[in-house]
Design a protein around this motif. Structure first.
Motif, PDB file in Angstrom:
ATOM      1  N   UNK A   1       0.879  -1.169   0.199  1.00  0.00           N
ATOM      2  CA  UNK A   1       0.077   0.115   0.105  1.00  0.00           C
ATOM      3  C   UNK A   1       0.885   1.332  -0.008  1.00  0.00           C
ATOM      4  N   UNK A   2       1.802   1.228   0.868  1.00  0.00           N
ATOM      5  CA  UNK A   2       2.904   2.286   0.843  1.00  0.00           C
ATOM      6  C   UNK A   2       3.462   2.786  -0.667  1.00  0.00           C
ATOM      7  N   UNK A   3       3.950   1.399  -1.177  1.00  0.00           N
ATOM      8  CA  UNK A   3       4.630   1.532  -2.410  1.00  0.00           C
ATOM      9  C   UNK A   3       3.710   1.896  -3.534  1.00  0.00           C
ATOM     10  N   UNK A   4       2.341   1.599  -3.456  1.00  0.00           N
ATOM     11  CA  UNK A   4       1.433   1.958  -4.423  1.00  0.00           C
ATOM     12  C   UNK A   4       0.859   3.490  -4.325  1.00  0.00           C
ATOM     13  N   UNK A   5       0.970   3.959  -3.038  1.00  0.00           N
ATOM     14  CA  UNK A   5       0.431   5.231  -2.966  1.00  0.00           C
ATOM     15  C   UNK A   5       1.271   6.344  -2.414  1.00  0.00           C
ATOM     16  N   UNK A   6       2.484   5.882  -2.398  1.00  0.00           N
ATOM     17  CA  UNK A   6       3.871   6.848  -1.868  1.00  0.00           C
ATOM     18  C   UNK A   6       4.289   7.612  -2.969  1.00  0.00           C
ATOM     19  N   UNK A   7       3.531   8.794  -3.300  1.00  0.00           N
ATOM     20  CA  UNK A   7       3.825   9.486  -4.469  1.00  0.00           C
ATOM     21  C   UNK A   7       5.149  10.511  -4.021  1.00  0.00           C
ATOM     22  N   UNK A   8       6.214  10.570  -4.669  1.00  0.00           N
ATOM     23  CA  UNK A   8       7.210  11.718  -4.347  1.00  0.00           C
ATOM     24  C   UNK A   8       8.646  10.794  -3.733  1.00  0.00           C
ATOM     25  N   UNK A   9       8.655   9.485  -3.790  1.00  0.00           N
ATOM     26  CA  UNK A   9       9.559   8.859  -3.279  1.00  0.00           C
ATOM     27  C   UNK A   9       9.724   8.667  -1.927  1.00  0.00           C
ATOM     28  N   UNK A  10      10.892   8.407  -1.272  1.00  0.00           N
ATOM     29  CA  UNK A  10      11.056   8.157   0.051  1.00  0.00           C
ATOM     30  C   UNK A  10      10.610   9.277   0.867  1.00  0.00           C
ATOM     31  N   UNK A  11      10.835  10.518   0.586  1.00  0.00           N
ATOM     32  CA  UNK A  11      10.380  11.684   1.513  1.00  0.00           C
ATOM     33  C   UNK A  11       8.766  11.687   1.583  1.00  0.00           C
ATOM     34  N   UNK A  12       8.244  11.786   0.337  1.00  0.00           N
ATOM     35  CA  UNK A  12       6.850  11.734   0.228  1.00  0.00           C
ATOM     36  C   UNK A  12       6.282  10.620   0.787  1.00  0.00           C
ATOM     37  N   UNK A  13       6.850   9.459   0.777  1.00  0.00           N
ATOM     38  CA  UNK A  13       5.899   8.353   1.225  1.00  0.00           C
ATOM     39  C   UNK A  13       6.209   8.128   2.853  1.00  0.00           C
ATOM     40  N   UNK A  14       7.278   8.868   3.416  1.00  0.00           N
ATOM     41  CA  UNK A  14       7.409   8.796   5.013  1.00  0.00           C
ATOM     42  C   UNK A  14       6.392   9.045   5.857  1.00  0.00           C
ATOM     43  N   UNK A  15       5.456   9.860   5.495  1.00  0.00           N
ATOM     44  CA  UNK A  15       4.035  10.079   6.214  1.00  0.00           C
ATOM     45  C   UNK A  15       3.238   8.649   6.192  1.00  0.00           C
ATOM     46  N   UNK A  16       3.172   8.067   4.993  1.00  0.00           N
ATOM     47  CA  UNK A  16       2.359   6.941   4.771  1.00  0.00           C
ATOM     48  C   UNK A  16       2.907   5.723   5.649  1.00  0.00           C
ATOM     49  N   UNK A  17       4.453   5.747   5.458  1.00  0.00           N
ATOM     50  CA  UNK A  17       5.365   4.803   6.513  1.00  0.00           C
ATOM     51  C   UNK A  17       4.845   4.942   7.930  1.00  0.00           C
TER      52      UNK A  17
END
Length: 191
Positions: A14-30
């Protein structure tokens, strides 16, 4: 052992699917998956993992996935089970990226979809800074920065190191690894 592995797989997928913006953008989802939803790590542990993963080579998201998968199952399944869980987390985080990349490449090659793809990219561009700002705000917690009421010295040192890192990387273009090492030494001396 399959149930925790399935949870890890679905969460990081799910994080990989919706984590737009790379690592910094997906940090909130993580953070949402690891701390809030599943409570695999505490906020302080997650902050430590994030700092450690920023220093490691490779993408931060992949490193966080590996370490979160490992730490969430280590006590229950031992070293090899936790290593397998880390691998499952990394693979599940990478699969959506590979699918998104192949889809975008196919859409860019198609003349009829190119204008549609440009419209989607225009809409997505403002989301990335918003996700990065959300991740920064989420990481500013009392258990990470302390507070002025409970421990003023720790709070002031944390804020000073945060601002010094922001100025060093943003204004003076110092290498982020250099700033992490420098702030680590300063924090060790001051705290």
């Amino acid at each position: 052992m399959t149930y925790p592995l399935l949870l890890l797989f679905l969460s990081f997928m799910q994080v990989g699917l919706f984590g737009i913006g790379g690592s910094a953008g997906s940090q909130a989802l993580l953070e949402n998956e690891v701390i809030t939803f599943h409570q695999w790590l505490t906020p302080a542990q997650f902050a430590d993992v994030m700092v450690f993963c920023r220093v490691l080579p490779g993408g931060t998201g992949v490193n966080v996935a590996a370490m979160s998968g490992y730490f969430s199952t280590c006590a229950r399944f031992g070293f090899w089970g936790a290593a397998g869980a880390g691998l499952v987390s990394v693979v599940s985080l990478a699969i959506p990226s590979a699918l998104w990349t192949s889809l975008i490449v196919k859409l860019q090659k198609s003349e009829s979809c190119r204008s549609w793809l440009e419209c989607v990219m225009v809409v997505l561009r403002p989301l990335v800074p918003g996700l990065i700002a959300a991740a920064a705000i989420i990481m500013m917690r009392r258990d990470i920065f302390s507070s002025m009421q409970t421990n003023p010295w720790d709070f002031c040192v944390s804020v000073f190191l945060f601002l010094a890192t922001l100025a060093g990387v943003g204004l003076y273009r110092f290498n982020a690894v250099f700033m992490v090492i420098l702030c680590g030494i300063a924090g060790w001396i001051l705290l």
